[in-house]
Design a protein around this motif. Structure first.
Motif, PDB file in Angstrom:
ATOM      1  N   GLY A 281       0.819  -1.213   0.000  1.00  0.00           N
ATOM      2  CA  GLY A 281       0.000   0.000   0.000  1.00  0.00           C
ATOM      3  C   GLY A 281       0.849   1.257   0.000  1.00  0.00           C
ATOM      4  O   GLY A 281       0.596   2.201  -0.755  1.00  0.00           O
ATOM      5  N   LEU A 282       1.880   1.277   0.838  1.00  0.00           N
ATOM      6  CA  LEU A 282       2.763   2.432   0.869  1.00  0.00           C
ATOM      7  C   LEU A 282       3.528   2.594  -0.438  1.00  0.00           C
ATOM      8  O   LEU A 282       3.779   3.717  -0.888  1.00  0.00           O
ATOM      9  N   GLY A 283       3.890   1.488  -1.063  1.00  0.00           N
ATOM     10  CA  GLY A 283       4.567   1.558  -2.358  1.00  0.00           C
ATOM     11  C   GLY A 283       3.672   2.130  -3.442  1.00  0.00           C
ATOM     12  O   GLY A 283       4.119   2.938  -4.264  1.00  0.00           O
ATOM     13  N   LEU A 284       2.409   1.717  -3.451  1.00  0.00           N
ATOM     14  CA  LEU A 284       1.482   2.266  -4.438  1.00  0.00           C
ATOM     15  C   LEU A 284       1.260   3.756  -4.234  1.00  0.00           C
ATOM     16  O   LEU A 284       1.198   4.525  -5.203  1.00  0.00           O
ATOM     17  N   VAL A 285       1.161   4.185  -2.993  1.00  0.00           N
ATOM     18  CA  VAL A 285       1.006   5.621  -2.721  1.00  0.00           C
ATOM     19  C   VAL A 285       2.256   6.384  -3.158  1.00  0.00           C
ATOM     20  O   VAL A 285       2.159   7.469  -3.738  1.00  0.00           O
ATOM     21  N   SER A 286       3.423   5.814  -2.938  1.00  0.00           N
ATOM     22  CA  SER A 286       4.667   6.474  -3.337  1.00  0.00           C
ATOM     23  C   SER A 286       4.786   6.584  -4.855  1.00  0.00           C
ATOM     24  O   SER A 286       5.182   7.631  -5.379  1.00  0.00           O
ATOM     25  N   VAL A 287       4.429   5.524  -5.556  1.00  0.00           N
ATOM     26  CA  VAL A 287       4.474   5.571  -7.023  1.00  0.00           C
ATOM     27  C   VAL A 287       3.431   6.548  -7.557  1.00  0.00           C
ATOM     28  O   VAL A 287       3.683   7.291  -8.513  1.00  0.00           O
TER      29      VAL A 287
ATOM     30  N   VAL B  45      -4.042   8.901  -9.633  1.00  0.00           N
ATOM     31  CA  VAL B  45      -5.221   8.890  -8.766  1.00  0.00           C
ATOM     32  C   VAL B  45      -5.573   7.461  -8.369  1.00  0.00           C
ATOM     33  O   VAL B  45      -5.864   7.179  -7.197  1.00  0.00           O
ATOM     34  N   TRP B  46      -5.533   6.534  -9.316  1.00  0.00           N
ATOM     35  CA  TRP B  46      -5.852   5.139  -9.010  1.00  0.00           C
ATOM     36  C   TRP B  46      -4.846   4.545  -8.038  1.00  0.00           C
ATOM     37  O   TRP B  46      -5.209   3.852  -7.084  1.00  0.00           O
ATOM     38  N   MET B  47      -3.562   4.795  -8.283  1.00  0.00           N
ATOM     39  CA  MET B  47      -2.547   4.204  -7.405  1.00  0.00           C
ATOM     40  C   MET B  47      -2.637   4.763  -5.991  1.00  0.00           C
ATOM     41  O   MET B  47      -2.464   4.017  -5.022  1.00  0.00           O
ATOM     42  N   ILE B  48      -2.894   6.049  -5.865  1.00  0.00           N
ATOM     43  CA  ILE B  48      -3.016   6.628  -4.523  1.00  0.00           C
ATOM     44  C   ILE B  48      -4.239   6.073  -3.809  1.00  0.00           C
ATOM     45  O   ILE B  48      -4.175   5.674  -2.636  1.00  0.00           O
ATOM     46  N   ASN B  49      -5.379   6.002  -4.483  1.00  0.00           N
ATOM     47  CA  ASN B  49      -6.596   5.482  -3.848  1.00  0.00           C
ATOM     48  C   ASN B  49      -6.473   4.008  -3.487  1.00  0.00           C
ATOM     49  O   ASN B  49      -6.821   3.600  -2.367  1.00  0.00           O
ATOM     50  N   VAL B  50      -5.989   3.201  -4.407  1.00  0.00           N
ATOM     51  CA  VAL B  50      -5.832   1.768  -4.137  1.00  0.00           C
ATOM     52  C   VAL B  50      -4.758   1.551  -3.074  1.00  0.00           C
ATOM     53  O   VAL B  50      -4.896   0.689  -2.203  1.00  0.00           O
ATOM     54  N   GLY B  51      -3.698   2.342  -3.112  1.00  0.00           N
ATOM     55  CA  GLY B  51      -2.637   2.217  -2.110  1.00  0.00           C
ATOM     56  C   GLY B  51      -3.136   2.500  -0.710  1.00  0.00           C
ATOM     57  O   GLY B  51      -2.808   1.781   0.228  1.00  0.00           O
ATOM     58  N   TYR B  52      -3.938   3.563  -0.559  1.00  0.00           N
ATOM     59  CA  TYR B  52      -4.483   3.852   0.765  1.00  0.00           C
ATOM     60  C   TYR B  52      -5.448   2.759   1.217  1.00  0.00           C
ATOM     61  O   TYR B  52      -5.488   2.418   2.400  1.00  0.00           O
TER      62      TYR B  52
ATOM     63  N   VAL C 254      -5.314  -0.473   0.361  1.00  0.00           N
ATOM     64  CA  VAL C 254      -4.507  -1.650   0.705  1.00  0.00           C
ATOM     65  C   VAL C 254      -3.759  -1.422   2.013  1.00  0.00           C
ATOM     66  O   VAL C 254      -3.537  -2.356   2.786  1.00  0.00           O
ATOM     67  N   GLN C 255      -3.407  -0.175   2.302  1.00  0.00           N
ATOM     68  CA  GLN C 255      -2.672   0.123   3.525  1.00  0.00           C
ATOM     69  C   GLN C 255      -3.597   0.188   4.738  1.00  0.00           C
ATOM     70  O   GLN C 255      -3.253  -0.296   5.810  1.00  0.00           O
ATOM     71  N   LEU C 256      -4.761   0.775   4.605  1.00  0.00           N
ATOM     72  CA  LEU C 256      -5.603   1.034   5.770  1.00  0.00           C
ATOM     73  C   LEU C 256      -6.556  -0.103   6.116  1.00  0.00           C
ATOM     74  O   LEU C 256      -6.888  -0.281   7.292  1.00  0.00           O
ATOM     75  N   VAL C 257      -7.013  -0.864   5.147  1.00  0.00           N
ATOM     76  CA  VAL C 257      -7.977  -1.933   5.432  1.00  0.00           C
ATOM     77  C   VAL C 257      -7.403  -3.000   6.355  1.00  0.00           C
ATOM     78  O   VAL C 257      -8.067  -3.382   7.327  1.00  0.00           O
ATOM     79  N   PRO C 258      -6.181  -3.506   6.140  1.00  0.00           N
ATOM     80  CA  PRO C 258      -5.658  -4.489   7.105  1.00  0.00           C
ATOM     81  C   PRO C 258      -5.497  -3.908   8.510  1.00  0.00           C
ATOM     82  O   PRO C 258      -5.720  -4.601   9.507  1.00  0.00           O
TER      83      PRO C 258
END
Length: 94
Positions: A45-51, A69-76, A78-82
């Motif tokens: 998740g953090l990697g997707l937000v960084s990219v 926009v997609w990478m930031i939204n999906v990254g957050y 993937v990071q926050l749901v777990p």
């Protein structure tokens, strides 16, 4: 330029942490209580937000705008749901 530098530092930090976790897990020095899957989801998740932030700092085009926009939204997500699932499990146990 500053945004590109910060996003590159974030990407290298995520990759370094991922390599460190995988090496420790491979050697067997990382405890089972660390829950590797949880850590890997956070790092992905953090990697997707960084990219996504790197793409946002680049020259704007249709592809970079949509993908950032997609990478930031999906990254957050993937990071926050777990994290939310883990907190809810701890609350239910308590």
């Amino acid at each position: 330029i500053v945004a590109l530098i910060f996003s590159a530092i974030a990407i290298f930090s995520v990759v370094g942490a991922l390599i460190g976790i995988l090496l420790l897990h491979q050697r067997g020095t990382l405890r089972r209580a660390a829950q590797i899957e949880f850590l890997l989801l956070l790092l992905v998740g953090l990697g997707l937000v960084s990219v996504g932030s790197l793409l946002m700092a680049l020259e704007p085009s249709d592809g970079t705008c949509i993908s950032s926009v997609w990478m930031i939204n999906v990254g957050y997500c993937v990071q926050l749901v777990p994290t939310l699932i883990r907190v809810s499990a701890i609350i239910s146990i308590v």
